[in-house]
Motif scaffolding. Structure first.
Motif, mmCIF file in Angstrom:
data_model
loop_
_atom_site.group_PDB
_atom_site.id
_atom_site.type_symbol
_atom_site.label_atom_id
_atom_site.label_comp_id
_atom_site.label_asym_id
_atom_site.label_seq_id
_atom_site.Cartn_x
_atom_site.Cartn_y
_atom_site.Cartn_z
ATOM 1 N N ASP A 152 0.864 -1.177 0.000
ATOM 2 C CA ASP A 152 0.000 0.000 0.000
ATOM 3 C C ASP A 152 0.904 1.232 0.000
ATOM 4 O O ASP A 152 1.731 1.402 0.906
ATOM 5 N N PRO A 161 -7.382 -8.324 1.778
ATOM 6 C CA PRO A 161 -8.830 -8.105 1.809
ATOM 7 C C PRO A 161 -9.277 -7.639 3.193
ATOM 8 O O PRO A 161 -8.660 -7.991 4.211
ATOM 9 N N GLU A 162 -10.354 -6.886 3.210
ATOM 10 C CA GLU A 162 -10.917 -6.403 4.464
ATOM 11 C C GLU A 162 -11.196 -7.590 5.390
ATOM 12 O O GLU A 162 -11.772 -8.595 4.979
ATOM 13 N N GLY A 163 -10.744 -7.487 6.626
ATOM 14 C CA GLY A 163 -10.977 -8.520 7.626
ATOM 15 C C GLY A 163 -9.928 -9.623 7.655
ATOM 16 O O GLY A 163 -9.913 -10.438 8.567
ATOM 17 N N ASP A 166 -7.542 -9.602 10.758
ATOM 18 C CA ASP A 166 -8.232 -10.080 11.965
ATOM 19 C C ASP A 166 -8.446 -11.584 11.930
ATOM 20 O O ASP A 166 -8.330 -12.255 12.951
#
Length: 181
Positions: A152, A161-163, A166
């Protein structure tokens, strides 16, 4: 990342009646038909115009390939480190192939890199990558990912990817028994 009209899921298992709501809401195209028989789904489907993203391919994907292919075949077989060449299962069906470099990528990263090469006309060697990033969960806990990611430009971190961070953190807290069951 590539647009709803540019994304197909093939070989969806027979017992799947509907895609998850997060995918259904995007009105993605999907089929239970395997990509090796996709002319049943898209009559104009031509295997010679489908590029298999294949680590064993002799040619690297280049901006010029945007003229050579209509479809790009990704994923569904990622997971082992070191890789076991499961892409060979698709290679034997005669799809022409291109590679994205020597280091294995997650499927979402491979899609992102292909988009940069084809849509942005960027050469692979000009993309800023992070190889085998260490994800830090706390002062004393981290894990190294055995893949290549696009960096980035704002944060310097791997694009995931989002999540995903986590989910990986959650998995790191599981015992061997949790992972087997």
């Amino acid at each position: 990342m590539v647009g709803e009209n540019n994304f197909y899921l093939s070989g969806v298992p027979e017992d799947v009646k509907n895609l998850p709501e997060s995918l259904e809401s995007k009105q993605l195209k999907w089929s239970k038909t395997d990509v090796t028989n996709f002319e049943k789904v898209i009559p104009t489907f031509d295997k010679s115009r489908v590029c298999l993203l294949d680590p064993a391919a002799s040619e690297e994907l280049s901006p010029e390939d945007s003229e050579n292919f209509d479809f790009f075949l990704f994923g569904g077989i990622l997971g082992d480190h070191p890789p076991r060449d499961r892409t060979g299962e698709l290679r034997k069906h005669g799809f022409p192939g291109r590679h994205l470099g020597k280091i294995q990528m997650t499927t979402d990263t491979a899609v992102r890199v292909t988009q940069k090469v084809l849509a942005d006309q960027q050469r692979i060697e000009d993309i800023d990558f992070i190889d085998f990033p260490e994800l830090k969960f706390s002062k004393n806990e981290s894990t190294e990912m055995p893949f290549r990611y696009v960096r980035d430009s704002q944060t310097g971190e791997p694009i995931m990817p989002e999540g995903m961070f986590d989910l990986i953190k959650e998995d790191s807290n599981k015992s061997l028994d949790d992972l087997i069951l």
